[in-house]
Design an enzyme around this catalytic site. Sequence first.
Site, short mmCIF file in Angstrom:
data_model
loop_
_atom_site.label_atom_id
_atom_site.label_comp_id
_atom_site.label_asym_id
_atom_site.label_seq_id
_atom_site.Cartn_x
_atom_site.Cartn_y
_atom_site.Cartn_z
N LYS A 22 0.66 -1.22 0.05
CA LYS A 22 -0.02 0.05 0.10
C LYS A 22 0.93 1.31 -0.03
O LYS A 22 0.72 2.22 -0.74
CB LYS A 22 -0.93 -0.07 1.24
CG LYS A 22 -1.94 1.06 1.31
CD LYS A 22 -3.00 1.23 2.34
CE LYS A 22 -3.65 -0.13 2.58
NZ LYS A 22 -5.11 0.31 2.79
N ARG A 91 -3.31 2.86 8.66
CA ARG A 91 -3.44 1.81 7.91
C ARG A 91 -2.31 0.83 7.69
O ARG A 91 -1.26 1.18 7.44
CB ARG A 91 -3.91 2.23 6.37
CG ARG A 91 -5.20 3.15 6.38
CD ARG A 91 -5.34 3.51 5.16
NE ARG A 91 -6.38 4.56 4.85
CZ ARG A 91 -7.69 4.27 4.65
NH1 ARG A 91 -7.76 3.14 4.39
NH2 ARG A 91 -8.62 5.02 4.67
N GLY A 100 -8.08 -7.51 4.60
CA GLY A 100 -8.62 -7.54 5.97
C GLY A 100 -8.21 -8.28 7.00
O GLY A 100 -8.85 -8.37 8.00
N MET A 102 -5.48 -7.44 8.89
CA MET A 102 -4.59 -6.75 9.62
C MET A 102 -5.64 -5.38 10.09
O MET A 102 -6.78 -5.27 9.30
CB MET A 102 -3.42 -6.15 9.39
CG MET A 102 -2.44 -7.36 9.44
SD MET A 102 -0.80 -7.09 8.94
CE MET A 102 -0.83 -6.50 7.20
N ARG A 333 -3.08 -1.23 -6.59
CA ARG A 333 -2.15 -2.43 -6.52
C ARG A 333 -2.41 -3.16 -7.81
O ARG A 333 -3.66 -3.07 -8.25
CB ARG A 333 -2.09 -3.26 -5.33
CG ARG A 333 -3.37 -3.83 -5.08
CD ARG A 333 -3.80 -4.63 -3.64
NE ARG A 333 -5.09 -4.81 -3.81
CZ ARG A 333 -5.66 -5.13 -2.56
NH1 ARG A 333 -5.00 -5.41 -1.55
NH2 ARG A 333 -6.98 -5.48 -2.90
N HIS A 449 -15.16 -9.26 0.70
CA HIS A 449 -14.04 -10.02 1.37
C HIS A 449 -14.31 -11.55 0.96
O HIS A 449 -13.22 -11.75 0.48
CB HIS A 449 -14.75 -10.13 3.01
CG HIS A 449 -13.59 -10.93 3.76
ND1 HIS A 449 -13.99 -12.26 4.03
CD2 HIS A 449 -12.37 -10.71 4.20
CE1 HIS A 449 -12.75 -12.65 4.67
NE2 HIS A 449 -12.13 -11.90 4.73
N GLU A 742 18.35 -41.42 -3.39
CA GLU A 742 17.11 -41.51 -2.43
C GLU A 742 17.56 -41.65 -0.87
O GLU A 742 17.05 -41.23 -0.26
CB GLU A 742 16.23 -42.75 -2.51
CG GLU A 742 15.42 -42.60 -4.13
CD GLU A 742 14.57 -43.92 -4.18
OE1 GLU A 742 13.41 -43.89 -4.06
OE2 GLU A 742 15.32 -45.05 -4.44
N SER A 761 18.65 -40.08 -10.78
CA SER A 761 17.25 -39.41 -10.84
C SER A 761 17.14 -39.34 -9.30
O SER A 761 17.10 -40.26 -8.43
CB SER A 761 16.05 -40.18 -11.24
OG SER A 761 15.11 -39.71 -11.28
N GLY A 763 15.13 -39.28 -6.08
CA GLY A 763 14.11 -39.72 -5.46
C GLY A 763 13.68 -38.88 -4.22
O GLY A 763 13.98 -39.38 -3.28
N THR A 764 13.28 -37.85 -4.44
CA THR A 764 13.08 -36.93 -3.38
C THR A 764 11.94 -37.28 -2.42
O THR A 764 12.16 -36.63 -1.04
CB THR A 764 12.89 -35.37 -3.75
OG1 THR A 764 11.88 -35.44 -4.66
CG2 THR A 764 14.12 -34.91 -4.49
N ASP A 766 11.66 -40.30 -0.89
CA ASP A 766 12.59 -41.12 0.01
C ASP A 766 13.62 -40.15 0.85
O ASP A 766 14.00 -40.35 2.03
CB ASP A 766 13.18 -42.34 -0.77
CG ASP A 766 12.39 -43.40 -0.56
OD1 ASP A 766 11.68 -43.83 0.76
OD2 ASP A 766 11.95 -44.20 -1.47
N CYS A 829 12.52 -37.46 -9.73
CA CYS A 829 11.01 -38.23 -10.06
C CYS A 829 10.38 -38.23 -8.70
O CYS A 829 9.37 -38.96 -8.73
CB CYS A 829 11.48 -39.48 -10.52
SG CYS A 829 12.29 -40.62 -9.58
N TYR A 849 16.14 -32.64 -16.21
CA TYR A 849 14.44 -32.80 -16.28
C TYR A 849 13.96 -33.00 -15.01
O TYR A 849 14.69 -33.38 -13.84
CB TYR A 849 14.20 -33.77 -17.36
CG TYR A 849 14.66 -35.27 -16.80
CD1 TYR A 849 13.81 -36.05 -15.95
CD2 TYR A 849 15.95 -35.85 -17.05
CE1 TYR A 849 14.20 -37.18 -15.32
CE2 TYR A 849 16.25 -37.23 -16.42
CZ TYR A 849 15.19 -37.71 -15.62
OH TYR A 849 15.41 -39.00 -15.11
C1 PEP Z 1 11.07 -41.28 -4.32
O1 PEP Z 1 11.31 -41.87 -3.43
O2 PEP Z 1 11.13 -40.06 -4.64
C2 PEP Z 1 10.56 -42.06 -5.62
C3 PEP Z 1 10.03 -41.50 -6.79
O3 PEP Z 1 10.31 -43.28 -5.31
P1 PEP Z 1 8.96 -43.72 -4.69
O4 PEP Z 1 7.95 -42.86 -4.25
O5 PEP Z 1 8.55 -44.80 -5.54
O6 PEP Z 1 9.63 -44.35 -3.21
MG MG Z 2 11.65 -44.11 -3.39
#
Ligand code: PEP
Ligand code: MG
Length: 877
Positions: A22, A91, A100, A102, A333, A449, A742, A761, A763-764, A766, A829, A849
């Site tokens: 503001k 204000r 609304g 605050m 804004r 609102h 992983e 790759s 494996g986020t 795990d 992945c 990727y």
């Molecule tokens: C992971 O662990 O991120 C993964 C892609 O494998 P999964 O989910 O099958 O354990």
């Molecule tokens: Mg996994």
Amino acid sequence: MAKYVYDFTEGNKDLKDLLGGKGANLAEMTNLGLPVPPGFTITSQACRHYLAEGAVPDGLEAEVAEHLGALESAMGRKLGQADDPLLVSVRSGAKFSMPGMMETVLNIGLNDESVHGLAKQAGGNDRFAWDSYRRLIQMFGKTVQGIDGELFEHALESLKGSRQDTDLSAEELQGLVETYKGIVREQTGKDFPSDPREQMRLAVMAVFDSWNAPRAILYRRQERIPADLGTAVNIVAMVFGNLGEDSGTGVAFTRDPGSGQQGIYGDYLQNAQGEDVVAGIRNTIPLQELERIDGNSFDELMQIMEKLENHYRDLCDIEFTIERGKLWMLQTRVGKRTAAAAFRIATQLVDQGLITLDEAVGRVSGDQLAQLMFPRFAADGDRKLITKGMNASPGAAVGKAVFSSERAVELAAAGEDVILVRRETNPDDLSGMIAARGVLTSRGGKTSHAAVVARGMGKTCVCGAEELEVFTGERRFTAPGGVTVGEGDVISIDGSTGEVFLGEVPVVDSAVVEYFEGNAPDDELVRAVDRLMRHADEVRRLGVRANADTPEDSARAVRFGAEGIGLCRTEHMFLGDRRQLVEDLVLAGDADERQAALDALEPLQKADFTGIFEAMDGRPVTIRLIDPPLHEFLPDLVNLSIKVATGDASDKDRTLLAAVKRLHEQNPMLGLRGVRLGLVIPGLFAMQVRAIADAARAVPGAKPEIMIPLVAAVQELEAVREEAVAILKEAGVDALIGTMIETPRAALTAGQVAEAAQFFSFGTNDLTQMTWGFSRDDVEAAFFSRYLEMGIFGVSPFETLDRDGVGRLVKIAAEEGRKTKPDLKLGICGEHGGDPDSVHFCHEAGLDYVSCSPFRIPVARLEAGRAALTGDSSDTR
Ligand code: PEP
Ligand code: MG
């Protein structure tokens, strides 16, 4: 020493961090020469200091006094001066808009003396002056002194009886002021502060404090606004929209925030003060009617709106007040908008030559695209329309009607879909709005609102359905034609058309999904999406692949733009009828039994892979060798034990129980999974690799990539790799062999692991589990909501990649892996592959990727484009 106060002439729109949205925009408008009442801004830095230390920073009071002095000279009046008072509003205004959430206090500077001066200024309008005074005590009492607002409301209601506010005389309002002062005395033990500077000082601190009001905290969490920003405070000379019929107040958009259409959009309320419009308390009139009421102000407003849109090069929303025929700009804004409007407006601005295509891609987000992929109501079929309100926030929502936020939260927690039905919503309804599938109100315009907040959240909302009579206490509403809907009755609301239906209306895919499916209806939205997606594809560096394990999903992924498969989870191929075969394999008593199970599985696997290779038509397909948490494939220990204990069991059951007991794990997620299982059960991975090789030979152009799960040490990978290479060689098939990253150990020893891998790759899922030590299966339901409340994190690390911890491991692994093997291919992945912020992280970390579920692919493509253009995770709030 830090500068804590900026005059409006000193700031500009780029100083939002310091001056809040503001304040920065008031400064910008001032410097554009627009009619902004004079004022100044106390920085968010001062607020942060106050919240941390419990006291305002040294020097702030002197700076405020100096700026107030300048304001007084500019206005030729002193704050609260008895015969001719300057009044100010105090204000809130944070970096990100929190509508609304605050506090704001108006009419600061009034007391028993200056109220007469105000009456004189207003041409002897005593009624106005006393009304302003009672509003100050009410607002100040509630927000600054923490008095229950109901006490004031109650006093006002009992004075009014069945009359309107406007029917109260000056004498009655003067009496009300005395009653209010009595309430303040009774509730606080002190008199209402009559010193104008003291009023201002206390109001500033109350605005600072409101940063941590529960509803503000909840809103920030929902909108992912950082908790430590603090708010700036604007002190602005008061202008009055309630000085008679030649005064008024309104809100306007430079385009329709619902559809993106160009035109005049806004609401106006004659003879009213600022907050009345936003609160949706009285029904407004369309802004077009201002042309008839006050043509000059209308024309000036139109010119200003055009100027603002060209200056900001975007849709702006504004708040204005007309004081006796003089137009004042109180806020602007870059306006919130629906997802569809965002896409349309971005391309319209390109066509107008105001922005480039690069900028247009930055103006839309993956979250908005995901919203457009929501289903909508089927056009035909059984629908009982009961009324039509305003199409405040699009989407199709079906659920049981509930009439309070508490019930909405309660029923939603019990797994019910609910529609929150209210006469109007206020900031206290936030939790109910979050819990509900949609929101329906009978009062208030598109800028009420309910509408503003629902649009911000992407929640379906129909507002101002005036034919409905909502009886909150009785938990029911009535609609024309004798329809009554009570709590628990199912209704369907269409936020794109404003229609409200009795009962459940069937829903169909969105036009945008049809576009991705290749059946594009030709309309402006689809053309806008197409244009921005094409541009995102042109500029993005990250590839986008799919997590898919059936030919159908693979084919859809290709239609949605996947360039390959980044994760084919082969254990998903062993569910259903085939579960028995895996069970036989795991429980096999000897090599013959094991071989029999493998022989039965191999042709099935070959057929699976053949179908996927065909669907992917020469695109790379990363097949992950089996990674089943063992418990998912074994008979249930408890059931089996009961069967045996109750004497219902066969000999086979008894043998099975012994085996299941032997293999039972306390922590299956940390047990015999992934590569460990492959190494322990001879022939399992070999069977899969053979099936992949045979399928690849059967489908010309197939590009298999073989991926080993849950590796922690290069030695594990080497053992599997050696066997796989031999099989591939014998079959004469080329395939990359790589690993998932992983486990933290794999990430930390990535330099070694890369010796045996052609790709990584991440494996986020795990990796997050193991880095935080959070069980994927348990923690989210068990205590994440508490953690979110406590601010330990702002969003679940399973949803958005934790850059500091998990992200650091990813970066280490990427860097060390590539040191060993410069052409090492890197992907992700885990679920994060389709999350906008995580996609930006992957871009920054130099991955090749991202891979995500087919439905998230368009989101990932768009965000990958945005990441390439901005280089960071810019947002569209
Ligand atoms: C992971 O662990 O991120 C993964 C892609 O494998 P999964 O989910 O099958 O354990
Ligand atoms: Mg996994």
